[in-house]
Design a protein around this motif. Structure first.
Motif, PDB file in Angstrom:
ATOM      1  N   ASP A 126       4.164   3.580   6.455  1.00 40.66           N
ATOM      2  CA  ASP A 126       3.132   2.650   6.915  1.00 40.66           C
ATOM      3  C   ASP A 126       1.854   2.794   6.087  1.00 40.66           C
ATOM      4  O   ASP A 126       1.224   1.792   5.737  1.00 40.66           O
ATOM      5  CB  ASP A 126       2.820   2.865   8.400  1.00 40.66           C
ATOM      6  CG  ASP A 126       3.968   2.440   9.303  1.00 40.66           C
ATOM      7  OD1 ASP A 126       4.775   1.582   8.881  1.00 40.66           O
ATOM      8  OD2 ASP A 126       4.068   2.973  10.426  1.00 40.66           O
ATOM      9  N   LEU A 127       1.509   4.019   5.763  1.00 38.44           N
ATOM     10  CA  LEU A 127       0.348   4.273   4.909  1.00 38.44           C
ATOM     11  C   LEU A 127       0.555   3.686   3.519  1.00 38.44           C
ATOM     12  O   LEU A 127      -0.351   3.080   2.938  1.00 38.44           O
ATOM     13  CB  LEU A 127       0.099   5.774   4.825  1.00 38.44           C
ATOM     14  CG  LEU A 127      -1.096   6.245   4.008  1.00 38.44           C
ATOM     15  CD1 LEU A 127      -2.397   5.745   4.609  1.00 38.44           C
ATOM     16  CD2 LEU A 127      -1.102   7.758   3.939  1.00 38.44           C
ATOM     17  N   ILE A 128       1.749   3.834   2.981  1.00 42.89           N
ATOM     18  CA  ILE A 128       2.075   3.298   1.656  1.00 42.89           C
ATOM     19  C   ILE A 128       1.990   1.775   1.657  1.00 42.89           C
ATOM     20  O   ILE A 128       1.416   1.172   0.741  1.00 42.89           O
ATOM     21  CB  ILE A 128       3.473   3.781   1.209  1.00 42.89           C
ATOM     22  CG1 ILE A 128       3.435   5.299   0.955  1.00 42.89           C
ATOM     23  CG2 ILE A 128       3.940   3.027  -0.025  1.00 42.89           C
ATOM     24  CD1 ILE A 128       4.808   5.926   0.774  1.00 42.89           C
ATOM     25  N   ILE A 129       2.523   1.147   2.678  1.00 48.13           N
ATOM     26  CA  ILE A 129       2.488  -0.316   2.770  1.00 48.13           C
ATOM     27  C   ILE A 129       1.048  -0.808   2.908  1.00 48.13           C
ATOM     28  O   ILE A 129       0.643  -1.783   2.257  1.00 48.13           O
ATOM     29  CB  ILE A 129       3.382  -0.799   3.924  1.00 48.13           C
ATOM     30  CG1 ILE A 129       4.851  -0.552   3.557  1.00 48.13           C
ATOM     31  CG2 ILE A 129       3.136  -2.278   4.237  1.00 48.13           C
ATOM     32  CD1 ILE A 129       5.825  -0.724   4.690  1.00 48.13           C
ATOM     33  N   GLU A 130       0.263  -0.140   3.731  1.00 47.51           N
ATOM     34  CA  GLU A 130      -1.144  -0.510   3.893  1.00 47.51           C
ATOM     35  C   GLU A 130      -1.912  -0.313   2.582  1.00 47.51           C
ATOM     36  O   GLU A 130      -2.742  -1.141   2.212  1.00 47.51           O
ATOM     37  CB  GLU A 130      -1.774   0.311   5.020  1.00 47.51           C
ATOM     38  CG  GLU A 130      -3.157  -0.141   5.387  1.00 47.51           C
ATOM     39  CD  GLU A 130      -3.227  -1.587   5.862  1.00 47.51           C
ATOM     40  OE1 GLU A 130      -4.231  -2.256   5.544  1.00 47.51           O
ATOM     41  OE2 GLU A 130      -2.286  -2.058   6.525  1.00 47.51           O
ATOM     42  N   PHE A 131      -1.642   0.760   1.891  1.00 49.69           N
ATOM     43  CA  PHE A 131      -2.256   1.021   0.586  1.00 49.69           C
ATOM     44  C   PHE A 131      -1.953  -0.116  -0.384  1.00 49.69           C
ATOM     45  O   PHE A 131      -2.835  -0.584  -1.103  1.00 49.69           O
ATOM     46  CB  PHE A 131      -1.732   2.352   0.034  1.00 49.69           C
ATOM     47  CG  PHE A 131      -1.980   2.571  -1.424  1.00 49.69           C
ATOM     48  CD1 PHE A 131      -3.255   2.804  -1.911  1.00 49.69           C
ATOM     49  CD2 PHE A 131      -0.929   2.562  -2.326  1.00 49.69           C
ATOM     50  CE1 PHE A 131      -3.484   3.024  -3.265  1.00 49.69           C
ATOM     51  CE2 PHE A 131      -1.140   2.778  -3.675  1.00 49.69           C
ATOM     52  CZ  PHE A 131      -2.429   3.002  -4.152  1.00 49.69           C
ATOM     53  N   ASN A 132      -0.723  -0.575  -0.391  1.00 47.16           N
ATOM     54  CA  ASN A 132      -0.338  -1.649  -1.296  1.00 47.16           C
ATOM     55  C   ASN A 132      -1.103  -2.941  -0.995  1.00 47.16           C
ATOM     56  O   ASN A 132      -1.453  -3.676  -1.915  1.00 47.16           O
ATOM     57  CB  ASN A 132       1.163  -1.891  -1.211  1.00 47.16           C
ATOM     58  CG  ASN A 132       1.625  -2.886  -2.224  1.00 47.16           C
ATOM     59  OD1 ASN A 132       1.417  -2.711  -3.420  1.00 47.16           O
ATOM     60  ND2 ASN A 132       2.229  -3.965  -1.769  1.00 47.16           N
ATOM     61  N   LYS A 133      -1.408  -3.194   0.254  1.00 52.33           N
ATOM     62  CA  LYS A 133      -2.115  -4.417   0.654  1.00 52.33           C
ATOM     63  C   LYS A 133      -3.616  -4.343   0.382  1.00 52.33           C
ATOM     64  O   LYS A 133      -4.273  -5.364   0.260  1.00 52.33           O
ATOM     65  CB  LYS A 133      -1.905  -4.680   2.142  1.00 52.33           C
ATOM     66  CG  LYS A 133      -0.497  -5.034   2.511  1.00 52.33           C
ATOM     67  CD  LYS A 133      -0.398  -5.212   4.010  1.00 52.33           C
ATOM     68  CE  LYS A 133       1.028  -5.445   4.455  1.00 52.33           C
ATOM     69  NZ  LYS A 133       1.115  -5.545   5.926  1.00 52.33           N
ATOM     70  N   ASN A 134      -4.151  -3.131   0.302  1.00 49.99           N
ATOM     71  CA  ASN A 134      -5.583  -2.922   0.164  1.00 49.99           C
ATOM     72  C   ASN A 134      -6.001  -3.060  -1.300  1.00 49.99           C
ATOM     73  O   ASN A 134      -5.483  -2.364  -2.164  1.00 49.99           O
ATOM     74  CB  ASN A 134      -5.938  -1.529   0.693  1.00 49.99           C
ATOM     75  CG  ASN A 134      -7.419  -1.294   0.749  1.00 49.99           C
ATOM     76  OD1 ASN A 134      -8.153  -1.619  -0.173  1.00 49.99           O
ATOM     77  ND2 ASN A 134      -7.863  -0.708   1.840  1.00 49.99           N
ATOM     78  N   ASN A 135      -6.957  -3.930  -1.546  1.00 54.34           N
ATOM     79  CA  ASN A 135      -7.415  -4.165  -2.921  1.00 54.34           C
ATOM     80  C   ASN A 135      -8.574  -3.270  -3.349  1.00 54.34           C
ATOM     81  O   ASN A 135      -9.084  -3.411  -4.452  1.00 54.34           O
ATOM     82  CB  ASN A 135      -7.812  -5.625  -3.090  1.00 54.34           C
ATOM     83  CG  ASN A 135      -6.618  -6.536  -3.023  1.00 54.34           C
ATOM     84  OD1 ASN A 135      -5.531  -6.175  -3.463  1.00 54.34           O
ATOM     85  ND2 ASN A 135      -6.790  -7.709  -2.439  1.00 54.34           N
ATOM     86  N   GLU A 136      -8.995  -2.360  -2.470  1.00 59.86           N
ATOM     87  CA  GLU A 136     -10.120  -1.491  -2.790  1.00 59.86           C
ATOM     88  C   GLU A 136      -9.711  -0.166  -3.414  1.00 59.86           C
ATOM     89  O   GLU A 136     -10.526   0.486  -4.048  1.00 59.86           O
ATOM     90  CB  GLU A 136     -10.929  -1.209  -1.525  1.00 59.86           C
ATOM     91  CG  GLU A 136     -11.608  -2.442  -0.975  1.00 59.86           C
ATOM     92  CD  GLU A 136     -12.421  -2.116   0.269  1.00 59.86           C
ATOM     93  OE1 GLU A 136     -13.036  -1.029   0.300  1.00 59.86           O
ATOM     94  OE2 GLU A 136     -12.440  -2.939   1.181  1.00 59.86           O
TER      95      GLU A 136
END
Length: 110
Positions: A93-103
């Motif tokens: 879940d952290l990896i998927i969220e990281f991928n979505k985050n552009n910051e």
């Protein structure tokens, strides 16, 4: 999310985690000769891949060049393939969220 496994990650890991990613490529299947880290970086950038690695050089590239590509830096030490698989799945879940985050361009997993 498309993932590029660096040469220091066993290609067998792909089988364990393939259901969590759109595509997983091991760097050894990219070219018929061994790629250096900068060539891996460029390939990942050109092909919209996130690099999964133990190699700190990619942290330096991200600091110098920015992102993409994004880098998932594993700081787990020398662990078995099964322990690494479990660590990745535990953090999916952290990896998927990281991928979505552009910051952020680097995710470190301990």
């Amino acid at each position: 999310m498309k993932l590029l496994l660096d040469e220091n990650i066993s290609w067998r890991i792909a089988k364990y985690i393939e259901n969590y990613f759109d595509e997983i490529i091991h760097v050894t299947s990219v070219h018929n000769h061994r790629l250096n880290d900068l060539e891996i970086w460029q390939y990942a950038k050109e092909n919209n891949l996130t690099i999964l690695t133990f190699d700190e050089d990619f942290r330096s590239f991200a600091s110098y060049f920015g992102f993409p590509p994004k880098v998932i830096l594993l700081k787990t030490g020398n662990v078995s393939k099964l322990v690494l698989k479990d660590k990745l799945i535990l953090n999916i879940d952290l990896i998927i969220e990281f991928n979505k985050n552009n910051e952020f361009g680097i995710l470190q997993i301990n």
